[in-house]
Design an enzyme around this catalytic site. Structure first.
Site, PDB file in Angstrom:
ATOM      1  N   CYS A 112       0.909  -1.224  -0.006  1.00  0.00           N
ATOM      2  CA  CYS A 112       0.047   0.167  -0.176  1.00  0.00           C
ATOM      3  C   CYS A 112       0.911   1.208  -0.139  1.00  0.00           C
ATOM      4  CB  CYS A 112      -0.998  -0.091   1.370  1.00  0.00           C
ATOM      5  SG  CYS A 112      -2.259  -1.537   1.193  1.00  0.00           S
ATOM      6  N   HIS A 237      -2.691   7.161   2.849  1.00  0.00           N
ATOM      7  CA  HIS A 237      -3.316   5.840   2.430  1.00  0.00           C
ATOM      8  C   HIS A 237      -4.691   5.784   2.994  1.00  0.00           C
ATOM      9  CE1 HIS A 237      -3.923   1.818   1.688  1.00  0.00           C
ATOM     10  NE2 HIS A 237      -3.472   1.202   2.792  1.00  0.00           N
ATOM     11  N   ASN A 267      -9.986   0.350   0.500  1.00  0.00           N
ATOM     12  CA  ASN A 267      -8.500   0.199   0.476  1.00  0.00           C
ATOM     13  C   ASN A 267      -8.271  -0.303  -0.826  1.00  0.00           C
ATOM     14  OD1 ASN A 267      -5.823  -0.447   0.744  1.00  0.00           O
ATOM     15  ND2 ASN A 267      -6.337  -1.316   2.678  1.00  0.00           N
TER      16      ASN A 267
END
Length: 312
Positions: A112, A237, A267
């Site tokens: 990520c 993020h 996500n």
């Protein structure tokens, strides 16, 4: 000369999977998901839609928005964890599909945090004069590695791609500072299991994320010679609203300086920060001379933070 952003682009699949859809698939509820994650819906790619398809669409738009053609591109860097094969790389596939005959291509993998690693890598090529125009893409099809029987993780993930074109800008714009790091001892907390599905120890990952994103953010501020109040926008993020809010609070920033897309995309791993950046540009949240902080964490465990001053 410094390295900055010349154009942006994104692509998200058409299919929307809402929390109410998930209620029909597993024992969960919209209220449970929203209060713990901030997620309301996510995009899911078709079975015949692959990571390189998402990356291609986003890169194409970014190149157009930069006022360039594929033949102007010197290098493609794709951050992803969902390549269809070990090789060829996603970068090579989109280089071919775009007809960018003058470009090299490579993938980077830092989960990520991967997009921040890609941006920093591209900046080094530009600042040395080795390359002029570089496309950096964050793209992932997490739906193919999601364990849909694990409600703790299945509610989190979505698919998408965000892309930027980086090139030369003036010394006082572009990438001002960065901080990249890894803690391999934490790899056991977030990884692919024996069935090639995402495993996550949520408690340990949360602790790591809050600590490292906060500390990395403070380090890049110091390296850029900036104070917290000099930041115009925080783009973290988009993993979990609680982690994002913790990052904002660590920097003492008002709510309006936090960019949030987690509610509509979930996500999306490598594409998370990239998608949020593109949305911020499209929504007019970023103007010339703004100081923008990108910060994320990922499996590895990894973290990355950087500050970009917008404009040329």
């Amino acid at each position: 000369m410094n390295a900055g952003i010349l154009g942006v682009g994104k692509y998200v699949p058409e299919r929307i999977l809402t929390n109410f859809d998930l209620e029909k698939m597993m024992e969960t509820s919209d209220e449970w998901i929203r209060t713990r994650t901030g997620i309301e819906e996510r995009r899911i790619a078709r079975d015949d839609e692959y990571t390189h398809d998402l990356a291609y669409e986003a890169a194409k738009v970014a190149i157009e928005n930069a006022g360039l053609t594929p033949n102007d591109i010197d290098l493609f860097i794709v951050a992803t964890v969902t390549q269809e094969a070990t090789f060829p790389s996603v970068a090579n596939i989109i280089q071919d599909r775009l007809g960018a005959k003058n470009a090299a291509g490579m993938d980077v993998e830092a989960a990520c945090a991967g997009f921040t690693f890609g941006v920093v890598t591209a900046a080094q090529f530009i600042k040395t004069g080795a390359y002029k125009n570089i496309v950096v893409v964050g793209a992932d099809k997490l739906s193919k590695i999601t364990n849909w029987d694990d409600r703790a993780t299945a509610v989190l993930f979505g698919d998408g791609a965000g892309a930027i074109v980086m090139g030369p800008v003036s010394d006082d714009h572009g990438l001002l500072s960065f901080d990249l790091g890894s803690d391999g001892s934490g790899g056991k907390y977030l990884n692919l299991d024996e069935n090639k599905k995402i495993y996550m120890n949520g408690r340990e990952v949360f602790r790591f994320a809050v600590r490292q994103m906060g500390e990395a953010s403070l380090r890049v501020l110091e390296r850029a010679g900036l104070e917290k109040e000099d930041l115009d926008l925080l783009i973290p993020h988009q993993a979990n609203i609680r982690i994002m809010e913790a990052s904002r609070e660590r920097l003492n920033l008002p709510e309006e300086k936090l960019m949030k897309t987690v509610h509509k995309y979930g996500n999306t791993s490598s594409s998370s920060i990239a998608l949020a950046l593109v949305d911020a540009v499209e929504e007019g949240r970023i103007k010339d001379n703004d100081n923008v902080l990108l910060v994320g964490f990922g499996g590895g465990l990894t973290w990355g933070a950087l500050i970009i001053r917008w404009g040329k």
